[in-house]
Enzyme design. Structure first.
Site, PDB file in Angstrom:
ATOM      1  N   ILE A  60      60.811 -52.335  33.906  1.00  0.00           N
ATOM      2  CA  ILE A  60      59.357 -52.256  34.221  1.00  0.00           C
ATOM      3  C   ILE A  60      59.132 -52.824  35.749  1.00  0.00           C
ATOM      4  O   ILE A  60      58.692 -51.947  36.674  1.00  0.00           O
ATOM      5  CB  ILE A  60      58.507 -52.823  33.380  1.00  0.00           C
ATOM      6  CG1 ILE A  60      58.576 -52.008  31.928  1.00  0.00           C
ATOM      7  CG2 ILE A  60      57.307 -52.617  33.864  1.00  0.00           C
ATOM      8  CD1 ILE A  60      58.003 -50.718  32.020  1.00  0.00           C
ATOM      9  N   ALA A 120      60.862 -50.451  38.333  1.00  0.00           N
ATOM     10  CA  ALA A 120      60.297 -48.989  38.534  1.00  0.00           C
ATOM     11  C   ALA A 120      58.818 -49.044  39.084  1.00  0.00           C
ATOM     12  O   ALA A 120      58.546 -48.580  39.875  1.00  0.00           O
ATOM     13  CB  ALA A 120      60.252 -48.482  37.191  1.00  0.00           C
ATOM     14  N   GLU A 121      58.070 -50.315  38.898  1.00  0.00           N
ATOM     15  CA  GLU A 121      56.714 -50.424  39.312  1.00  0.00           C
ATOM     16  C   GLU A 121      56.764 -50.854  40.875  1.00  0.00           C
ATOM     17  O   GLU A 121      55.707 -50.232  41.539  1.00  0.00           O
ATOM     18  CB  GLU A 121      55.962 -51.426  38.396  1.00  0.00           C
ATOM     19  CG  GLU A 121      55.825 -50.932  36.985  1.00  0.00           C
ATOM     20  CD  GLU A 121      54.613 -49.837  36.967  1.00  0.00           C
ATOM     21  OE1 GLU A 121      54.124 -49.699  38.008  1.00  0.00           O
ATOM     22  OE2 GLU A 121      54.682 -48.965  36.005  1.00  0.00           O
ATOM     23  N   SER A 122      57.446 -51.763  40.964  1.00  0.00           N
ATOM     24  CA  SER A 122      57.496 -52.754  42.614  1.00  0.00           C
ATOM     25  C   SER A 122      58.296 -52.672  43.389  1.00  0.00           C
ATOM     26  O   SER A 122      58.487 -53.025  44.443  1.00  0.00           O
ATOM     27  CB  SER A 122      56.462 -54.021  42.249  1.00  0.00           C
ATOM     28  OG  SER A 122      57.546 -54.833  41.759  1.00  0.00           O
ATOM     29  N   TYR A 157      60.118 -41.624  34.283  1.00  0.00           N
ATOM     30  CA  TYR A 157      59.833 -43.132  34.317  1.00  0.00           C
ATOM     31  C   TYR A 157      60.414 -43.423  32.831  1.00  0.00           C
ATOM     32  O   TYR A 157      61.186 -44.500  32.603  1.00  0.00           O
ATOM     33  CB  TYR A 157      58.318 -43.523  34.196  1.00  0.00           C
ATOM     34  CG  TYR A 157      58.099 -44.934  34.235  1.00  0.00           C
ATOM     35  CD1 TYR A 157      57.768 -45.720  35.347  1.00  0.00           C
ATOM     36  CD2 TYR A 157      57.435 -45.495  32.959  1.00  0.00           C
ATOM     37  CE1 TYR A 157      57.175 -46.981  35.442  1.00  0.00           C
ATOM     38  CE2 TYR A 157      57.072 -46.848  32.791  1.00  0.00           C
ATOM     39  CZ  TYR A 157      56.994 -47.351  34.057  1.00  0.00           C
ATOM     40  OH  TYR A 157      56.464 -48.968  34.074  1.00  0.00           O
TER      41      TYR A 157
END
Length: 311
Positions: free
Chosen positions: A185, A188-190, A275
């Site tokens: 996560i 993928a997010e930051s 995602y």
């Protein structure tokens, strides 16, 4: 190859076996090994054992090799496992187990898997052993050795900053969240940027929007420890709310749990579906243990599951 094998390859529109050269390169150059190379190597070996191409037929070994690729999210291998169990091809026939693997393949767009699901009963409950436990097979492509001086946990991508690795390893057990899920996560997010801010004002490593930060008592979203704790708390809640379903939890993290409920499953957004595939492949499983005391399950969960079986 028998008629059934040719028909299966024709329906899927893919080659039954990847090119030997690609698989050999993956085995002989482990330092260059990628997930795609692993999948190619495992699928070539699995097909050889399934059909007896140059080696004695060994259904159990073929299934184990296909499962290695399936754990990395390879839809064709998920379909092949369903096919083997549906037809008793080298393994014991098990319609419920076949339906489980066909459901995975169908979720990734293999239309024939959706058709075959209609001929079978409900999928097997829970996660099959071959996905739940590490699978050890002969001639598995070698993995590069971790640096001896400062080993990085296998769940962490190699580029993860060491302080972030240490924080996740410390915090994840407190929340009962698999470290692999947290790393996936976060990447993928930051991309592990603690100062990241999205156009929608999602902030920090786990990209918490202000509402989610308040919900899980994060006062300093750019503080790595607070941000990770807030993200872990949200992931723990999502796993409980969707009863351990990694795909639904990832979709909800990306698009919101209400959006998942409105669409009765992963929303039809290209971004969200990509995602979800990325997270499931990184975690290597579609279900995780969850703490039922954290949240009541979604009231729409039965409808979501029924819709998934109907696809």
């Amino acid at each position: 190859m028998g008629l059934a094998g040719w028909l299966k390859a024709l329906v899927l529109g893919i080659a039954l076996m990847p090119t030997p050269a690609a698989a050999q390169q993956a085995v002989s150059a482990p330092e260059l090994l990628t997930d795609s190379a692993r999948i190619a190597a495992w699928r070539e070996q699995a097909a050889a054992f399934e059909h007896g191409n140059g080696v004695p037929k060994d259904g159990a070994r073929a299934a184990a090799l296909y499962c290695q690729a399936a754990r990395l999210g390879d839809a064709a291998s998920q379909f092949d496992l369903g096919w083997m169990h549906a037809n008793g091809r080298g393994v014991e026939r098990d319609d419920a187990l076949a339906a489980f693997f066909f459901q995975l393949a169908a979720a990734q767009g293999i239309k024939q898997a959706r058709t075959l699901l209609q001929l079978l009963g409900p999928p097997a409950p829970g996660l099959p052993a071959c996905l739940r436990d590490p699978v050890v097979v002969a001639r598995e492509p070698a993995l590069p050795a971790a640096p001896a001086a400062a080993p990085v946990p296998a769940a962490a991508p190699a580029r993860t900053p060491r302080p972030i690795v240490d924080l996740v390893r410390k915090i994840a057990p407190e929340y009962g969240v698999p470290a692999a899920l947290a790393f996936a996560i976060m990447e993928a997010e930051s991309n592990f940027d603690s100062a990241a801010v999205s156009p929608r004002n999602a902030q920090g490593l786990m990209q918490l929007i202000p509402e989610t930060a308040r919900r899980f008592r994060v006062r300093k979203p750019f503080d790595p420890a607070q941000n990770i704790r807030g993200g872990m708390a949200y992931l723990r809640w999502l796993l409980a709310y969707f009863e351990g379903d990694v795909a639904l939890g990832a979709a909800a993290y990306n698009a919101g749990e209400r959006t998942v409920e409105r669409y009765r499953g992963v929303p039809p957004y290209d971004e969200t579906r990509a995602y979800v595939r990325r997270i499931v492949a990184a975690v290597g499983a579609i279900a995780q243990p969850f703490d039922a005391s954290v949240a009541e399950p979604s009231p729409h969960l039965d409808q979501i599951r029924a819709r998934g079986r109907a696809k």
